[in-house]
Design a protein around this motif. Sequence first.
Motif, mmCIF file in Angstrom:
data_model
loop_
_atom_site.group_PDB
_atom_site.id
_atom_site.type_symbol
_atom_site.label_atom_id
_atom_site.label_comp_id
_atom_site.label_asym_id
_atom_site.label_seq_id
_atom_site.Cartn_x
_atom_site.Cartn_y
_atom_site.Cartn_z
ATOM 1 N N PRO A 181 0.943 -5.071 5.475
ATOM 2 C CA PRO A 181 0.809 -4.611 4.088
ATOM 3 C C PRO A 181 0.628 -5.750 3.093
ATOM 4 C CG PRO A 181 3.041 -4.258 4.920
ATOM 5 C CD PRO A 181 2.195 -4.597 6.092
ATOM 6 N N GLU A 182 1.221 -6.926 3.366
ATOM 7 C CA GLU A 182 1.085 -8.028 2.413
ATOM 8 C C GLU A 182 -0.355 -8.537 2.347
ATOM 9 O OE1 GLU A 182 3.169 -9.766 6.139
ATOM 10 O OE2 GLU A 182 3.155 -7.911 4.963
ATOM 11 N N ALA A 210 -4.214 4.542 17.547
ATOM 12 C CA ALA A 210 -3.958 3.577 16.482
ATOM 13 C C ALA A 210 -2.772 4.087 15.662
ATOM 14 C CB ALA A 210 -5.186 3.412 15.597
ATOM 15 N N PRO A 211 -1.759 3.250 15.429
ATOM 16 C CA PRO A 211 -0.530 3.746 14.793
ATOM 17 C C PRO A 211 -0.727 4.279 13.387
ATOM 18 C CG PRO A 211 -0.538 1.350 14.896
ATOM 19 C CD PRO A 211 -1.694 1.819 15.725
ATOM 20 N N PHE A 212 -1.765 3.826 12.696
ATOM 21 C CA PHE A 212 -2.008 4.303 11.338
ATOM 22 C C PHE A 212 -3.255 5.178 11.257
ATOM 23 C CE2 PHE A 212 0.523 0.441 10.893
ATOM 24 C CZ PHE A 212 1.556 0.915 10.119
ATOM 25 N N PHE A 221 -5.097 2.251 4.781
ATOM 26 C CA PHE A 221 -4.313 1.341 3.955
ATOM 27 C C PHE A 221 -3.131 2.063 3.306
ATOM 28 C CE2 PHE A 221 -8.013 -1.816 3.099
ATOM 29 C CZ PHE A 221 -7.909 -2.244 4.401
ATOM 30 N N TYR A 222 -3.344 3.319 2.919
ATOM 31 C CA TYR A 222 -2.246 4.080 2.297
ATOM 32 C C TYR A 222 -1.082 4.233 3.273
ATOM 33 C CZ TYR A 222 0.407 8.019 0.467
ATOM 34 O OH TYR A 222 1.432 8.836 0.033
ATOM 35 N N LYS A 223 -1.377 4.580 4.540
ATOM 36 C CA LYS A 223 -0.322 4.758 5.530
ATOM 37 C C LYS A 223 0.393 3.434 5.815
ATOM 38 C CE LYS A 223 -2.686 8.593 7.826
ATOM 39 N NZ LYS A 223 -3.357 9.048 9.075
ATOM 40 N N ILE A 224 -0.384 2.332 5.833
ATOM 41 C CA ILE A 224 0.249 1.034 6.069
ATOM 42 C C ILE A 224 1.161 0.665 4.911
ATOM 43 C CG2 ILE A 224 -0.198 -1.438 6.347
ATOM 44 C CD1 ILE A 224 -2.773 -0.744 7.781
ATOM 45 N N MET A 225 0.681 0.851 3.690
ATOM 46 C CA MET A 225 1.485 0.497 2.514
ATOM 47 C C MET A 225 2.731 1.368 2.402
ATOM 48 S SD MET A 225 -0.113 -2.038 1.296
ATOM 49 C CE MET A 225 0.810 -2.195 -0.212
ATOM 50 N N GLU A 226 2.629 2.636 2.824
ATOM 51 C CA GLU A 226 3.773 3.547 2.752
ATOM 52 C C GLU A 226 4.684 3.417 3.962
ATOM 53 O OE1 GLU A 226 4.672 5.666 0.239
ATOM 54 O OE2 GLU A 226 3.130 4.584 -0.899
ATOM 55 N N GLY A 227 4.259 2.628 4.951
ATOM 56 C CA GLY A 227 5.080 2.469 6.151
ATOM 57 C C GLY A 227 5.222 3.756 6.931
ATOM 58 N N LYS A 228 4.089 4.445 7.177
ATOM 59 C CA LYS A 228 4.117 5.730 7.874
ATOM 60 C C LYS A 228 3.282 5.664 9.153
ATOM 61 C CE LYS A 228 4.736 8.495 3.673
ATOM 62 N NZ LYS A 228 4.172 9.574 2.822
ATOM 63 N N MET A 246 7.665 -3.742 12.169
ATOM 64 C CA MET A 246 6.818 -3.105 11.167
ATOM 65 C C MET A 246 7.507 -2.984 9.810
ATOM 66 S SD MET A 246 4.728 0.031 12.924
ATOM 67 C CE MET A 246 3.294 -0.254 13.959
ATOM 68 N N ALA A 247 8.606 -3.681 9.626
ATOM 69 C CA ALA A 247 9.332 -3.594 8.365
ATOM 70 C C ALA A 247 8.410 -3.887 7.183
ATOM 71 C CB ALA A 247 10.515 -4.553 8.367
ATOM 72 N N ARG A 248 8.567 -3.113 6.119
ATOM 73 C CA ARG A 248 7.713 -3.286 4.936
ATOM 74 C C ARG A 248 7.896 -4.660 4.316
ATOM 75 N NH1 ARG A 248 4.832 -4.272 1.590
ATOM 76 N NH2 ARG A 248 3.782 -2.974 0.005
ATOM 77 N N ASN A 249 9.120 -5.143 4.312
ATOM 78 C CA ASN A 249 9.422 -6.471 3.769
ATOM 79 C C ASN A 249 9.234 -7.516 4.872
ATOM 80 O OD1 ASN A 249 10.373 -8.755 2.554
ATOM 81 N ND2 ASN A 249 12.416 -7.977 2.133
#
Length: 544
Positions: A181-182, A210-212, A221-228, A246-249
């Motif tokens: 996401p970064e 594919a996980p997203f 990109f939306y799913k990656i940014m939302e961590g879904k 896969m932690a968002r941070n």
Amino acid sequence: MEGVDTSGQMIGRYRLLEKIGEGGMGVVHLATDAQGRQVAVKVLRPGVASDQTALRRLAREVDSMRRVHSPHVAEIVDADVTAEPPYVVTQYVPGRTLEQTVRDRGALRGVELQRLATGLADALAAIHAAGIIHRDLKPGNVMFLDNGQPVVIDFGIAQGVDATRLTATGLVIGTPGYLAPEIIEGEDAAAPADVHSWASTIAFAATGRAPFGSGTFESIFYKIMEGKPDLDGVPAAMMPLVRAAMARNPAERPTAQALIGLASRLDVEATMFDKPSAPHTKPLTAVAAPPMANPRDFRGQLPPVAPPPQQPPPPYGRRPYPQPPPPSASRERPPDAGPKPDEPKPYGLYRLLSFILLAGAVGLAMVVPSVAVIIVLIVLLLLRVADRAHQTLTSKRTRRGPRPADVAGVIVKSPFSVVRAGLVMALISPVGIFAALVVLVIALASKSEMTTARALSFSAAAFIIVQCLGPGSQPARAQLARIWGAVAPRRDRALIVVGVVALLTFFLVSFSLSQTPELRPFNFPQFNHDLAHTRHQIRQLLGH
């Protein structure tokens, strides 16, 4: 096609044979050197080669790659960034990519998945130790050797961790479904971005998806940014590690070096009744090819490698993730160290042991139904509590590494785990009770001279079977598999345990069939009278 014609053309000292891949920066060709060794030659596209920024980036790539040494990385063997066109030569890895393997054979399971996770983590650890990042780890950039070991290829967008982020007009850096996401946010990517890509790649290997998901860049990109991510199908033992990576941070993700130890210790086949992996319909690699080039073959032809850059300090407030000691090939294993990492545990025997144990519980129910039900419920409760403790402990150690107080913390929370497990069992028990009632009614309504005590024993056996194998029983089964794995980690020892348990169960079942069931503590006159009256009414209703 933009790039270089591969009809026998020479690039430097290498004769191009065929195109084997391409990306935003250039085209990759299979080639041979003067000795007939196969190599992979990456040639910059004409439009990019004229860009001085891209040339500086390629020069930095060459210098960075030469600091990476790992059996899980296709190392650089030669380069010339001043040639027309500029090119980089790396080891050629014959075989199939992870993407092709999963597409043809299905998702990886067990030792294959664990070997992939550990090997990719080792590759990233070597890459990051050299002060660079890969930035494009994905299933298409992972090859398999003859022995099934993974090799990371294509450092087409690798760059130093301290380098200024470079872009080119019309060039998307990385593969959308495997970006961190970064990177999507436009930040300077660091080593944790590769860890996020590692998790996405492992999720693809474990699920075949594919996980997203797929579709437009925006939806991915939306799913990656939302961590879904879609992680349905990832083994339960691997799930905490994948989620942590896969932690968002980025600061909350484990390092690649930590992933090596954590992934190698995972019991990825702890779930007893998982479906077996797809059969091997195709080999991992192609037919035997000419010998691969080795970096030693080109020693002295390149200038000395530059020293690695100083690693930047971790962000304020972040504790460095604990680093497990690097594995040593020469280190001898103690005689009682258990199975080697590549030696799979005999999970088929563990399943057989659990079924034999269940048969023993059914045999006990034929003799003392009420006592058997009570014992099985207590054992299932303890197994659920132990499974919850295992998951909690694994999750903690995955997020921040092992600590001395971890076990004590789990013990302190055990009363809450007992209450939680009891509530879950209370919610799923009606299914077993319903099955027991159905069996009891059928037994009481039969024309045979079956006693009410025997009918109750069959009813108790049905309840036990549903509780052990029915809905919601997976945590207890998984924990029982872990126990078998601790008791008998090797096949020879597991066979001995199977023989002993099977012999005891045989005697118990044989004894139970010749005994009259004992209904204690429910063996009192009123209960027997009511049961006999119920049986009489059922028979009258059926016209017997």
